[in-house]
Design an enzyme around this catalytic site. Structure first.
Site, PDB file in Angstrom:
ATOM      1  N   GLU A 343       0.815  -1.222   0.000  1.00 38.25           N
ATOM      2  CA  GLU A 343       0.000   0.000   0.000  1.00 38.25           C
ATOM      3  C   GLU A 343       0.853   1.280   0.000  1.00 38.25           C
ATOM      4  OE1 GLU A 343      -4.016  -1.492   2.202  1.00 38.25           O
ATOM      5  OE2 GLU A 343      -2.297  -1.170   3.497  1.00 38.25           O
TER       6      GLU A 343
HETATM    7  C1  ACM Z   1      -1.935  -5.416   4.216  1.00 39.81           C
HETATM    8  O1  ACM Z   1      -2.987  -5.925   4.645  1.00 39.81           O
HETATM    9  N1  ACM Z   1      -1.896  -4.149   3.882  1.00 39.81           N
HETATM   10  C2  ACM Z   1      -0.718  -6.206   4.069  1.00 39.81           C
END
Ligand code: ACM
Length: 542
Positions: A343
Site C-alpha cells: 500500500e
Molecule cells: C496489508 O494488509 N496491507 C498487508
C-alpha cells in the site's frame, strides 16, 4: 526456517485418515462434536492440527503420582521441553512429576533419536500401559509432540489449581510431521500497542497449535514500537501514539530480546517487520528531515492507509534504513526481516522499485533474508526473497500473476489471503464483544477460513514454492488480549492446521468435531472465543 520445505516421507507413506478411522473404544460421544454425517473422531486423533497418522489401540496410559518425566541423553533443550511439560502438568494433577535423565520403560518419556523420517519438527507419540513416549530427531519435534500430549489429556489439565483427573492418554501411536516449514501468525502491535505479557500470552496460544513463526508488525502510520539507539525519537515520539488516541508504547531492546527468547522457548521464530516506504507516518512525525519537504507530519490515530511515504530521492532515507535494519538484525537470531512494501500509494510508482532495491540490499548486507508483502513481486525481488500474498478473491489476475512469476523465478511464497487468513476480518455474526474487526475483504466464517488448500490456492504457483501460510491479526479495532482472542478463536486453529496437516486429513465435518472439542480447553485457559453457529459447541462451554 528451512529454505524450501521438504515433504516428510510420512506423508507419502500409507496414511490412516482420521476422518475415515471410524469409532474406537475411546470415541465417546460426549464432546457434542455434532455433525451426524461424520464418523466420530477417535480420541487419539482429537487433536488440532490433525496428525499425519493415527493408529489407536485399546490400552491407555494413565499419569499417576508415581509418573516420572524421563529425558535421557542429557540434551539441555530436551530437558527444557521436559521442564515445560512438567510446568503444564503439575498444578492441575497435583503430582510431583520429577524430571529425570534416568532411562526407564515407564512414565512420560521424551527421546531424541536420529530417525530421518521424523524430519526437523516431526515426532512419534506412543501411548500404552506403562508409558507415553515421544520420539523426535530435534527438540522442536519433542515440543510439538508435547502439544499433542496436552490435547490428548482432559481439558482440566490446563488448570493452574489441582483438579481430580483421571489423567488418561488414549492408547496408540501418532506419527506426525508438518506439511509446511512456515506456519505463521502476525500480530500488529503498531495500530494498538500490546505489552510484552500480552504478546507472550498470544505466543502460548500459538504454540498449542504448532505455529512456528511470529511475525511482529512493528511500525505503521499510527506508531513505532521498537527502541532504535541511532534514531531515538522513533520510539520516544513515534511510539507515543496509537489508533484512537491512546498512549501507545514501545519495546526497549531488552524487552524485545525477552520476547524473542520467550518465543524461541515455544519454538517460534520472531520475524520483525518495519513497513516501508509507505505506512511510515510515525517515522515522519518523529524526524522531519525524513520528509522530502523537511516538515514534520502530524501524528495519526485514525485507520486510513496509503497516505505516507519515505522520501525516495534523499540519501538520508537510506541512512535511516541502514541504521534501523542493522540494529534490528542484531536483535534477530532468525534469518528473516520483513520490510513491508504494501500500500505504498503515496510513493511515486517509478520510485517504489528503486526504494525496494535499496532496502532489500541492506537486509541482505546485514545477513538476513528479505520478506515483503506481495507488492514486492511487482518490483524486483532479490534472490531468496519471501513474498507474502495477502490478496483475496477480488484481487486482479495481474497482481496474482506477478506473484506466480516471482515464484517461478525463485521467490518463495507465504499465503495469507485476506478473505480467509486475516483474523481481523469480521465473522458473519456479531460477536459478543460487538464491533470488532474490519470487513473490507468480506466476512470470514470459520469454514471459509479452514476450507481451502494452500497448495492449490494460486493458479500456476509451483507447489514447492509455497513456504507455508500465515494468519495476520491487524489491530485497528482491537486493543486487549480478550479482543484478539475473540477474533483468533476459533479461526486460528484451522489456519494452523492448514499449515501443518497433510491435505489427506482435510475434512470439514471431522474438523468441526475436533474444533468443538477444543472449547472446554479454551474455557480452562481463559481464552474468549466466538461461538460460531457452524460448530456444535459442547454444552459444558455454555
Ligand atoms: C496489508 O494488509 N496491507 C498487508
Amino acid at each position: 526456517m528451512n529454505p524450501r520445505h521438504t515433504r516428510s516421507s510420512l506423508l507419502v507413506g500409507s496414511l490412516l485418515l482420521i476422518a475415515a478411522t471410524g469409532v474406537s473404544c475411546f470415541a465417546d460421544s460426549g464432546d457434542g462434536g455434532g455433525a451426524a454425517s461424520a464418523p466420530a473422531v477417535p480420541a487419539l486423533g482429537r487433536v488440532i492440527p490433525a496428525p499425519a497418522s493415527v493408529t489407536p489401540h485399546e490400552v491407555p496410559y494413565r499419569i499417576t503420582s508415581a509418573t516420572p518425566i524421563r529425558v535421557p541423553g542429557g540434551s539441555r533443550k530436551a530437558r527444557e521441553v521436559a521442564d515445560y511439560l512438567a510446568d503444564v502438568l503439575r498444578p492441575s494433577t497435583g503430582y510431583a512429576l520429577p524430571v529425570t535423565a534416568d532411562t526407564g520403560a515407564d512414565g512420560i518419556r521424551l527421546l531424541l533419536a536420529d530417525e530421518a523420517d521424523l524430519g526437523t519438527e516431526g515426532y512419534r507419540l506412543e501411548s500404552g500401559e506403562r508409558a507415553v513416549t515421544i520420539t523426535a530427531r530435534r527438540p522442536a519435534g519433542l515440543f510439538h509432540g508435547v502439544q499433542t500430549l496436552r490435547q490428548l489429556l482432559p481439558p482440566a489439565v490446563e488448570a493452574r489449581t489441582a483438579r481430580p483427573g483421571p489423567w488418561t492418554v488414549p492408547g496408540g501411536t501418532v506419527r506426525d510431521a508438518p506439511r509446511y516449514a512456515y506456519r505463521g501468525a502476525m500480530l500488529d502491535v503498531a495500530r494498538h500497542f500490546f505489552t510484552v505479557d500480552e504478546v507472550k500470552r498470544y505466543i502460548d496460544q500459538l504454540a498449542l497449535y504448532k505455529v512456528n513463526t511470529l511475525h511482529l508488525h512493528l511500525s505503521d502510520d499510527q506508531g513505532w514500537r521498537l527502541a532504535v539507539d541511532s534514531w531515538p525519537d522513533l520510539a520516544a515520539k513515534g511510539g507515543a501514539t496509537e489508533v484512537g488516541g491512546g498512549k501507545g508504547g514501545y519495546y526497549t531492546k531488552d524487552q524485545y530480546r525477552e520476547l524473542v527468547r520467550y518465543a524461541a522457548s515455544r519454538y517460534l521464530e520472531v520475524i520483525p517487520e518495519i513497513d516501508m516506504p509507505g505506512h511510515t507516518n510515525a517515522v515522519l512525525t518523529a524526524y522531519p528531515k525524513l520528509n522530502c519537504d523537511g516538515e514534520a507530519r502530524e501524528p495519526y490515530t485514525g485507520t486510513k492507509v496509503g497516505f505516507s511515504s519515505l522520501c525516495v530521492p534523499e540519501e538520508i532515507t537510506y541512512d535511516f534504513v541502514d541504521d534501523v535494519i542493522r540494529e534490528l538484525a542484531e536483535l534477530t537470531p532468525g534469518e528473516v526481516i520483513h520490510i513491508g512494501g504494501d500500500e505504498a500509494d503515496a510513493t511515486p510508482a517509478d520510485e517504489y522499485a528503486t526504494f525496494m532495491d535499496r532496502a532489500q540490499e541492506v537486509v541482505n548486507r546485514y545477513g538476513k533474508r528479505v520478506m515483503g508483502w506481495h507488492q514486492l513481486a511487482g518490483a524486483r525481488p532479490v534472490d531468496g526473497a519471501v513474498i507474502q500474498y495477502w490478496g483475496y478473491d477480488e484481487t486482479g489476475d495481474a497482481e496474482r500473476e506477478e506473484v506466480v512469476r516471482a515464484a517461478r523465478e525463485g521467490a518463495e511464497v507465504v499465503l495469507s489471503p485476506a478473505d480467509r487468513a486475516y483474523l481481523d476480518m469480521q465473522y458473519p455474526e456479531v460477536t459478543d464483544i460487538p464491533y470488532l474487526g474490519l470487513e473490507w475483504a468480506g466476512k470470514v466464517d470459520v469454514r471459509r477460513s479452514y476450507d481451502w488448500d494452500p497448495g492449490a490456492y494460486l493458479d500456476g504457483l509451483p507447489a514447492d514454492a509455497v513456504l507455508g501460510i500465515e494468519a495476520p491479526l491487524w489491530t485497528e479495532t482491537l486493543s486487549t488480549s480478550t479482543e484478539l482472542e475473540v477474533m483468533a478463536f476459533p479461526r486460528l486453529p484451522g489456519l494452523a492446521e492448514l499449515g501443518w496437516s497433510p491435505r489427506s486429513t482435510h475434512d470439514w465435518d471431522a474438523y468441526r468435531q475436533r474444533l468443538a472439542a477444543q472449547a472446554p480447553r479454551w474455557d480452562v485457559l481463559g481464552i474468549r472465543y466466538h461461538r460460531s453457529p457452524q460448530v456444535s459447541w459442547p454444552a459444558s462451554a455454555e
